[in-house]
Design a protein around this motif. Structure first.
Motif, short mmCIF file in Angstrom:
data_model
loop_
_atom_site.label_atom_id
_atom_site.label_comp_id
_atom_site.label_asym_id
_atom_site.label_seq_id
_atom_site.Cartn_x
_atom_site.Cartn_y
_atom_site.Cartn_z
N ARG A 1 -6.46 12.53 -2.62
CA ARG A 1 -5.63 12.96 -3.74
C ARG A 1 -6.20 12.39 -5.04
N ALA A 2 -6.02 13.13 -6.10
CA ALA A 2 -6.50 12.69 -7.41
C ALA A 2 -5.33 12.13 -8.21
N THR A 3 -5.62 11.16 -9.06
CA THR A 3 -4.60 10.60 -9.95
C THR A 3 -5.18 10.47 -11.34
N ASP A 4 -4.34 10.73 -12.32
CA ASP A 4 -4.76 10.52 -13.71
C ASP A 4 -3.92 9.45 -14.38
N LEU B 1 -9.52 -0.69 -6.70
CA LEU B 1 -10.82 -0.54 -7.35
C LEU B 1 -11.32 0.89 -7.21
N ARG B 2 -11.12 1.49 -6.04
CA ARG B 2 -11.56 2.88 -5.85
C ARG B 2 -10.81 3.81 -6.78
N VAL B 3 -9.51 3.58 -6.95
CA VAL B 3 -8.72 4.42 -7.85
C VAL B 3 -9.24 4.31 -9.28
N LEU B 4 -9.53 3.08 -9.71
CA LEU B 4 -10.00 2.89 -11.08
C LEU B 4 -11.38 3.51 -11.30
N GLU B 5 -12.21 3.50 -10.26
CA GLU B 5 -13.57 4.03 -10.42
C GLU B 5 -13.64 5.54 -10.21
N ASP B 6 -12.92 6.05 -9.19
CA ASP B 6 -13.05 7.46 -8.82
C ASP B 6 -11.80 8.28 -9.10
N HIS B 7 -10.70 7.61 -9.46
CA HIS B 7 -9.42 8.29 -9.69
C HIS B 7 -8.97 9.05 -8.45
N GLN B 8 -9.21 8.46 -7.29
CA GLN B 8 -8.85 9.08 -6.02
C GLN B 8 -8.20 8.05 -5.10
N TYR B 9 -7.34 8.54 -4.20
CA TYR B 9 -6.69 7.68 -3.22
C TYR B 9 -6.21 8.54 -2.05
N ASP C 1 0.83 -1.20 0.00
CA ASP C 1 0.00 0.00 0.00
C ASP C 1 0.86 1.25 0.00
N SER C 2 1.92 1.24 0.80
CA SER C 2 2.83 2.39 0.83
C SER C 2 3.50 2.59 -0.51
N GLU C 3 3.87 1.48 -1.17
CA GLU C 3 4.53 1.57 -2.47
C GLU C 3 3.59 2.17 -3.52
N LEU C 4 2.33 1.77 -3.48
CA LEU C 4 1.39 2.24 -4.49
C LEU C 4 0.87 3.64 -4.20
N PHE C 5 0.49 3.89 -2.94
CA PHE C 5 -0.21 5.13 -2.63
C PHE C 5 0.62 6.14 -1.84
N GLY C 6 1.77 5.71 -1.33
CA GLY C 6 2.60 6.60 -0.53
C GLY C 6 2.17 6.64 0.92
N ARG D 1 3.59 5.25 -6.11
CA ARG D 1 3.76 5.05 -7.55
C ARG D 1 2.64 5.70 -8.36
N PHE D 2 1.43 5.77 -7.80
CA PHE D 2 0.36 6.45 -8.54
C PHE D 2 0.71 7.92 -8.75
N GLU D 3 1.32 8.53 -7.77
CA GLU D 3 1.72 9.92 -7.91
C GLU D 3 2.88 10.07 -8.88
N LEU D 4 3.82 9.13 -8.84
CA LEU D 4 4.95 9.18 -9.76
C LEU D 4 4.52 8.98 -11.21
N ALA D 5 3.43 8.27 -11.40
CA ALA D 5 2.96 7.96 -12.75
C ALA D 5 2.00 9.01 -13.30
N ALA D 6 1.93 10.17 -12.67
CA ALA D 6 1.02 11.23 -13.12
C ALA D 6 1.27 11.55 -14.59
N ARG D 7 0.19 11.66 -15.35
CA ARG D 7 0.22 11.95 -16.79
C ARG D 7 0.95 10.87 -17.59
N GLY D 8 1.13 9.71 -16.94
CA GLY D 8 1.79 8.59 -17.61
C GLY D 8 1.05 7.29 -17.38
N THR D 9 1.80 6.20 -17.29
CA THR D 9 1.22 4.85 -17.19
C THR D 9 1.81 4.14 -15.98
#
Length: 447
Positions: free
Chosen positions: A277-280, A260-268, A213-218, A234-242
């Motif tokens: 926080r929002a992620t794209d 699942l929440r990130v994929l549905e709401d783009h939030q974490y 969880d820490s690795e993915l969401f900080g 990593r979600f934050e590091l991947a901003a505007r990327g993949t």
């Protein structure tokens, strides 16, 4: 007077020839002996991006058409240097206007007895913009962002990558371990609208659940013991990327819910804080286990599975696309040789060994075998004696299980089920190699 006119005459002659090819819908590239562009049809530059792409003359052709074809030791370059002609080679070219499928015919230039042609020109490449169905019909290799293949199965995947260039949808890559799922993920990224953003990869099976969880969401300072400072996920590091999530089937249930929440709401939320926080970041996931079966067994969320597989892509094992083995081997040899500062070739006998071997470890095992060969060979051509023992000794006859050995088959199946059909873990538990495990699975019809 003639000294000043000759270059101009050569330029005009090449321009006239380019116009002839352009009238037939083809573009001309003329290369020197260092595989740099001496002349290019103006239409070629326009296709690549016009003024924004810059001048083509003087640039390595590998910068235009890819190192997989024209890098040092690459198959098309090697053929030209050996005085051979190649027709119908295929490439997917990234331009400022999107991906363009191309067909390439290349040959050494015949000796010019007229003296009109530019003396620097040693090779000519005729470029034909192709339609998608060209890839299904042709038998020459196609190259795409580090991938090379000639099988129809991989050609369909290449076409799908092209079709996804404007998509933001999640992609789920499935297939056996070692089939190249991360390479395909990178190709999707590099041919998408996000190609200028970062590509961030996470192996979900390589991290313990309490750190995932820490690795993915900080996390924020003090979120848990050892969290001495804030950490970006990593979600934050991947901003505007993949964000590439490998071994997605190993996610623990709690992390599955957060994803699942990130994929549905783009939030974490970072661990230890309540700020949303929002992620794209676009998510591409991969798995070498059957996620549908994991859903049925209750170890993977069905709603998450459905969100991840908006675009499912299954990568076939190497043994199911043997026509890809030779071009892949030559590409991998070029890459490994570059790292070791060596320019090596594969003997015909080695190619036959490769075609007869079953490759339980797929492309990853092929690359490992080539790494081994480059390390041990003393000559300039890799021979069978430079190959790992399991490849040289692999029997070509497919064995079938003896009904008397049912108990052994059941023991093997039980071990596979205990380790969720992960071959590396099962082989380690049984104290055998992955190649031996694969052969036993084949013998007992457990593939």
């Amino acid at each position: 007077m003639s000294v000043t006119l000759e270059p101009e005459i050569a330029r005009l002659a090449l321009g006239a020839v380019s116009n002839v090819f352009a009238s037939l819908g083809r573009y001309l590239l003329c290369l020197d002996d260092g595989f740099r562009v001496v002349h290019a049809s103006p239409q070629m530059r326009e296709m690549l991006g016009g003024e924004t792409f810059g001048p083509l003359e003087g640039r390595p052709v590998a910068d235009l058409l890819g190192k997989e074809l024209f890098g040092i030791g690459a198959p098309l370059r090697e053929a030209l240097a050996a005085g051979e002609r190649r027709e119908g080679w295929r490439a997917l070219l990234q331009t400022t206007h999107g991906i363009r499928p191309l067909s390439l015919t290349a040959a050494p230039l015949l000796v010019d007895s007229t003296g009109i042609c530019d003396p620097r020109v040693k090779y000519v490449v005729v470029v034909l913009p192709a339609e998608e169905d060209h890839f299904a019909a042709a038998s020459a290799p196609t190259v795409l962002s580090g991938l090379i293949a000639r099988s129809s199965a991989m050609s369909r995947i290449f076409q799908l990558v092209e079709n996804l260039q404007s998509s933001e949808s999640p992609v789920l890559l499935t297939g056996e371990a070692g089939t190249g799922k991360e390479v395909v993920a990178r190709a999707i990224h590099e041919h998408s609208l996000r190609r200028r953003g970062p590509f961030v990869a996470v192996n979900c099976s390589a991290l313990p659940p309490d750190l995932l969880d820490s690795e993915l969401f900080g996390h924020v300072q003090g979120a848990f013991t050892g969290a001495v400072r804030d950490r970006v996920g990593r979600f934050e590091l991947a901003a505007r990327g993949t964000l590439f999530l490998d071994a997605i089937g190993d996610l623990p249930p709690a992390t599955q819910a957060k994803l699942l929440r990130v994929l549905e709401d783009h939030q974490y939320e970072r661990l230890g804080e309540t700020q949303i926080r929002a992620t794209d970041a676009r998510v591409i996931a991969a798995s070498d286990i059957d996620l549908q079966e994991a859903v049925e067994q209750g170890t993977f969320r069905k709603d998450l599975y459905l969100r991840l597989r908006i675009v499912p892509i299954e990568i076939p094992p190497l043994r199911a696309r043997r026509e890809d083995i030779e071009p892949l081997a030559r590409l991998l040899l070029r890459r490994v040789g570059e790292r070791h500062g060596r320019n090596l070739k594969l003997s015909p006998e080695v190619i036959r060994l490769f075609l007869n071997y079953v490759w339980p470890g797929n492309v990853q095992e092929l690359e490992t075998a080539i790494e081994y060969a480059v390390a041990v060979t003393r000559g300039s051509t890799i021979q069978p004696e430079d190959m790992p023992a399991e490849i040289v000794g692999q029997p070509e006859v497919v064995l079938h299980a003896d009904p008397a050995n049912d108990s052994e088959a059941e023991r093997l199946r039980a071990a596979l089920e205990t380790h969720r059909w992960r071959r590396e873990e099962t082989a380690r538990a049984l104290g055998i190699s992955r190649a031996t495990l694969w052969r036993r699975m084949r013998d007992y019809n457990l593939l």
